[in-house]
Design an enzyme around this catalytic site. Structure first.
Site, PDB file in Angstrom:
ATOM      1  N   VAL A 110      15.508   1.598  -3.558  1.00  0.00           N
ATOM      2  CA  VAL A 110      14.507   2.190  -2.393  1.00  0.00           C
ATOM      3  C   VAL A 110      13.830   4.095  -2.158  1.00  0.00           C
ATOM      4  O   VAL A 110      14.538   4.898  -3.872  1.00  0.00           O
ATOM      5  CB  VAL A 110      15.614   2.804  -1.149  1.00  0.00           C
ATOM      6  CG1 VAL A 110      16.132   1.200  -0.968  1.00  0.00           C
ATOM      7  CG2 VAL A 110      16.664   3.901  -1.402  1.00  0.00           C
ATOM      8  N   HIS A 111      13.204   4.166  -1.612  1.00  0.00           N
ATOM      9  CA  HIS A 111      12.200   5.450  -2.247  1.00  0.00           C
ATOM     10  C   HIS A 111      11.136   6.210  -1.086  1.00  0.00           C
ATOM     11  O   HIS A 111      10.959   7.076  -0.828  1.00  0.00           O
ATOM     12  CB  HIS A 111      11.312   5.527  -3.455  1.00  0.00           C
ATOM     13  CG  HIS A 111       9.963   4.384  -3.146  1.00  0.00           C
ATOM     14  ND1 HIS A 111      10.239   3.476  -3.237  1.00  0.00           N
ATOM     15  CD2 HIS A 111       9.190   4.667  -3.029  1.00  0.00           C
ATOM     16  CE1 HIS A 111       9.258   2.776  -3.347  1.00  0.00           C
ATOM     17  NE2 HIS A 111       7.829   3.545  -3.499  1.00  0.00           N
ATOM     18  N   LYS A 162      12.564  10.886  -7.358  1.00  0.00           N
ATOM     19  CA  LYS A 162      11.918  11.905  -6.522  1.00  0.00           C
ATOM     20  C   LYS A 162      11.237  11.304  -5.539  1.00  0.00           C
ATOM     21  O   LYS A 162      10.318  12.354  -5.020  1.00  0.00           O
ATOM     22  CB  LYS A 162      10.472  11.116  -7.514  1.00  0.00           C
ATOM     23  CG  LYS A 162       9.930  10.005  -7.387  1.00  0.00           C
ATOM     24  CD  LYS A 162       8.830   9.439  -8.079  1.00  0.00           C
ATOM     25  CE  LYS A 162       8.035   8.110  -8.022  1.00  0.00           C
ATOM     26  NZ  LYS A 162       8.841   7.110  -8.990  1.00  0.00           N
ATOM     27  N   ARG A 210      -0.706  -3.790  -3.768  1.00  0.00           N
ATOM     28  CA  ARG A 210      -0.730  -4.316  -5.444  1.00  0.00           C
ATOM     29  C   ARG A 210      -0.526  -5.821  -5.375  1.00  0.00           C
ATOM     30  O   ARG A 210       0.252  -6.050  -6.077  1.00  0.00           O
ATOM     31  CB  ARG A 210       0.812  -3.514  -6.069  1.00  0.00           C
ATOM     32  CG  ARG A 210       0.370  -2.065  -6.153  1.00  0.00           C
ATOM     33  CD  ARG A 210       1.606  -1.816  -6.727  1.00  0.00           C
ATOM     34  NE  ARG A 210       2.007  -0.314  -7.028  1.00  0.00           N
ATOM     35  CZ  ARG A 210       2.589   0.494  -7.358  1.00  0.00           C
ATOM     36  NH1 ARG A 210       4.010   0.415  -6.953  1.00  0.00           N
ATOM     37  NH2 ARG A 210       2.346   1.728  -7.626  1.00  0.00           N
ATOM     38  N   GLU A 225      11.803  -8.220 -15.545  1.00  0.00           N
ATOM     39  CA  GLU A 225      10.997  -9.549 -15.722  1.00  0.00           C
ATOM     40  C   GLU A 225      11.007 -10.075 -16.620  1.00  0.00           C
ATOM     41  O   GLU A 225      10.593 -11.761 -16.352  1.00  0.00           O
ATOM     42  CB  GLU A 225       9.404  -9.382 -14.915  1.00  0.00           C
ATOM     43  CG  GLU A 225       9.089  -8.501 -13.511  1.00  0.00           C
ATOM     44  CD  GLU A 225       7.860  -8.687 -13.194  1.00  0.00           C
ATOM     45  OE1 GLU A 225       7.227  -9.072 -14.153  1.00  0.00           O
ATOM     46  OE2 GLU A 225       7.308  -8.533 -11.855  1.00  0.00           O
TER      47      GLU A 225
END
Length: 418
Positions: free
Chosen positions: A112-113, A140, A352, A305
Site C-alpha cells: 500500500v501507499h 515514500k 493507467r 509479472e
C-alpha cells in the site's frame, strides 16, 4: 416591604466550595450540551445509492439500509485511538465465523501507499482473527500515513507492518521485493496459515472468507498455486531481453541486452497477483533456482509479472500448476484494451488503463465471481464501494455459524437505525 437576602451559613470556606461546585456543574452541562450540538451538526453518513437496494435486497424486499460507519479516516488519524474500542467502532469481525474457516487460516500481503480509507475498508472486509496480515507500506509514503497504519496494526494482534520497506516504483523490481519482504516475515509466524494471497490497497473482495477458503480447497486448487499466466508472448519479450534501470521515481529501458534466464528456464508471463501454498513460499525463499531467477530479474521490467508464474511451472516447485494457463479468478479488472472483448464499458474512469469502478460496474463485478475486484478510490464515485461493502458484509454474516454481534453490522435496516 422587606427585602429578603440569601446568606451562606457554612462559613467562607464552605461558601467558596459550593460556588466552585456550582461553576463546575455549569461547565460540565455547557460542555456536554456543546458536544451534543456538535454531534447533531456532524455530517450524516452518506446514503446508499438510489439503486443500491436492488443489490442489497433483491426480490422486491422493501428493506432500506442505513449506514452506521462514516468516520474511518478521522478515527484512524486521531492521536488518541483506544485499542479497546477500535475493533468495535470500526466493525471488525472479532471471532471465527465457522470451524471450517478457523481450521484453514489464510495469510495476506497488502502492498500500500495511499487511499487510507479504502485500505481500512479492505482490511476489515478480509479480516478474521485466525488469519495473518502483513502490510508493506511504500517507503515514500507520508509519515502520517505510516503512523495511522501503525496505530491500527498495534490494535490488531494478527496485523503487522513488514520489517523492511521498499521505495516502490511502478514496473520495478521493488514491487516484487516488497512481497518477498512480507513472505520472509510471514514464514516466521507461529500462525499455521495455509495459503497466502497478495493485494494492493485499492482492491476489494468479492468472496467472503468462507468462500475463499472453500474455493482454495476445491478439487482444482487444493494443493496448487494460483498464478494465472502463459508462455511469454513475443510482444512482451522486450521486458526481459533488455536491461532496465530503476530509480526512486521511474524505470528506464536501456539498449543493453540481457543474458538468457538461469537454468534454461522457460519464462512465462502472467498477473502479479497469486494464491500460493506455504510450501511454495518456502521454495521461493530457499531454493537456489528461485534465488537465481530473482537475481536475473532485478533489471527486468515488471518482474512480478513473470517471476511467480515462471517458478510455478518448475516441476520441483511445491504446488506447481504446469499448463494452468489463465485459470483462477483472482481479479476482476476492466482493462481499457479489453473494451468490447471482455467487458462492455467502464462506468467510472481509467487510470493507467485500469477501470476505477463506478456504481454501474457493480452488477458486472458481482456476476463475474472473482476473488477480488480492482480498483476503487475514496474520492471518486464512493457510492460504488459503499454498496459493494454492504453487499459483501451481508453475505459474510449470512453464512456465519456463530451469534452475530451488533458491532459487526456496517448498516442497519432503517426501522432499527438509531
Amino acid at each position: 416591604m422587606t427585602t429578603r437576602s440569601t446568606k451562606c451559613h457554612l462559613g467562607w470556606k464552605g461558601c467558596v466550595f459550593l460556588m466552585c461546585l456550582g461553576m463546575s456543574s455549569v461547565y460540565i452541562w455547557v460542555t456536554r450540551s456543546t458536544e451534543t450540538r456538535s454531534k447533531v451538526k456532524m455530517t450524516p453518513c452518506r446514503p446508499f445509492h438510489a439503486h443500491c437496494r436492488d443489490l442489497l435486497a433483491p426480490n422486491d424486499d422493501p428493506t432500506e439500509w442505513h449506514r452506521r460507519d462514516c468516520r474511518i479516516k478521522s478515527y484512524i488519524t486521531n492521536s488518541k485511538v483506544d485499542c479497546s474500542n477500535l475493533r468495535k467502532d470500526l466493525h471488525f469481525i472479532t471471532s471465527p465465523l465457522s470451524a471450517e474457516e478457523e481450521a484453514y487460516p489464510l495469510a495476506f500481503i497488502l502492498t500500500v501507499h495511499k487511499e487510507l480509507e479504502v485500505l481500512v475498508r479492505l482490511l476489515r472486509a478480509i479480516y478474521a482473527p485466525q488469519n495473518l496480515y502483513c502490510v508493506h507500506i511504500d517507503a515514500k509514503s507520508p509519515p502520517e500515513y505510516r503512523n495511522s497504519l501503525r496505530k491500527l496494526s498495534d490494535c490488531l494482534e494478527n496485523v503487522f507492518l513488514s520489517t523492511r520497506s521498499e521505495t516502490v516504483v511502478y514496473g520495478g523490481f521493488s514491487r516484487l521485493q516488497a512481497d518477498l519482504n512480507c513472505m520472509g516475515d510471514l514464514v516466521k509466524s507461529k500462525v499455521g496459515w495455509r495459503k497466502v494471497i497478495n493485494l494492493c490497497g485499492q482492491d476489494y473482495p468479492l468472496m467472503s472468507n468462507l468462500e475463499l477458503v472453500r474455493y482454495l480447497q476445491d478439487k482444482m486448487w487444493r494443493d496448487k498455486n494460483m498464478t494465472p499466466g502463459i508462455k511469454q508472448p513475443e510482444h512482451i519479450k522486450w521486458r526481459t531481453q533488455f536491461q532496465h534501470n530503476e530509480s526512486h521515481v521511474y524505470f528506464v529501458q536501456s539498449k543493453v541486452k540481457k543474458g538468457p534466464p538461469p537454468h534454461n528456464m522457460q519464462i512465462f508471463f502472467g498477473t502479479a497477483y497469486y494464491a500460493l501454498t506455504r510450501g511454495f513460499v518456502d521454495f521461493v525463499l530457499e531454493n537456489p533456482k528461485a534465488r537465481d531467477l530473482l537475481e536475473w530479474s532485478r533489471d527486468t521490467y515488471s518482474p512480478d509479472e513473470h517471476y511467480w508464474v515462471t517458478l510455478n511451472h518448475l516441476t520441483e516447485a511445491p504446488g506447481n500448476n504446469i499448463g494452468g494457463g489463465w485459470t483462477g479468478g483472482i481479479r476482476a479488472i476492466k482493462w481499457a484494451d479489453q473494451f468490447r472483448t471482455k467487458h462492455k464499458a467502464c462506468n467510472g474512469r481509467y487510470v493507467r488503463g485500469i477501470c476505477v469502478y463506478g456504481f454501474e460496474d457493480l452488477p458486472w463485478l458481482i456476476k463475474k465471481g472473482s476473488m477480488f475486484a480492482n480498483k476503487f478510490e475514496n474520492d471518486f464515485q464512493p457510492e460504488a464501494l459503499d454498496c459493494l461493502e454492504q453487499w459483501h458484509r451481508n453475505k459474510l454474516l449470512s453464512n456465519a455459524n456463530v451469534p452475530i454481534e451488533s458491532s459487526w453490522l456496517l448498516a442497519t435496516p432503517r426501522e432499527m437505525a438509531p
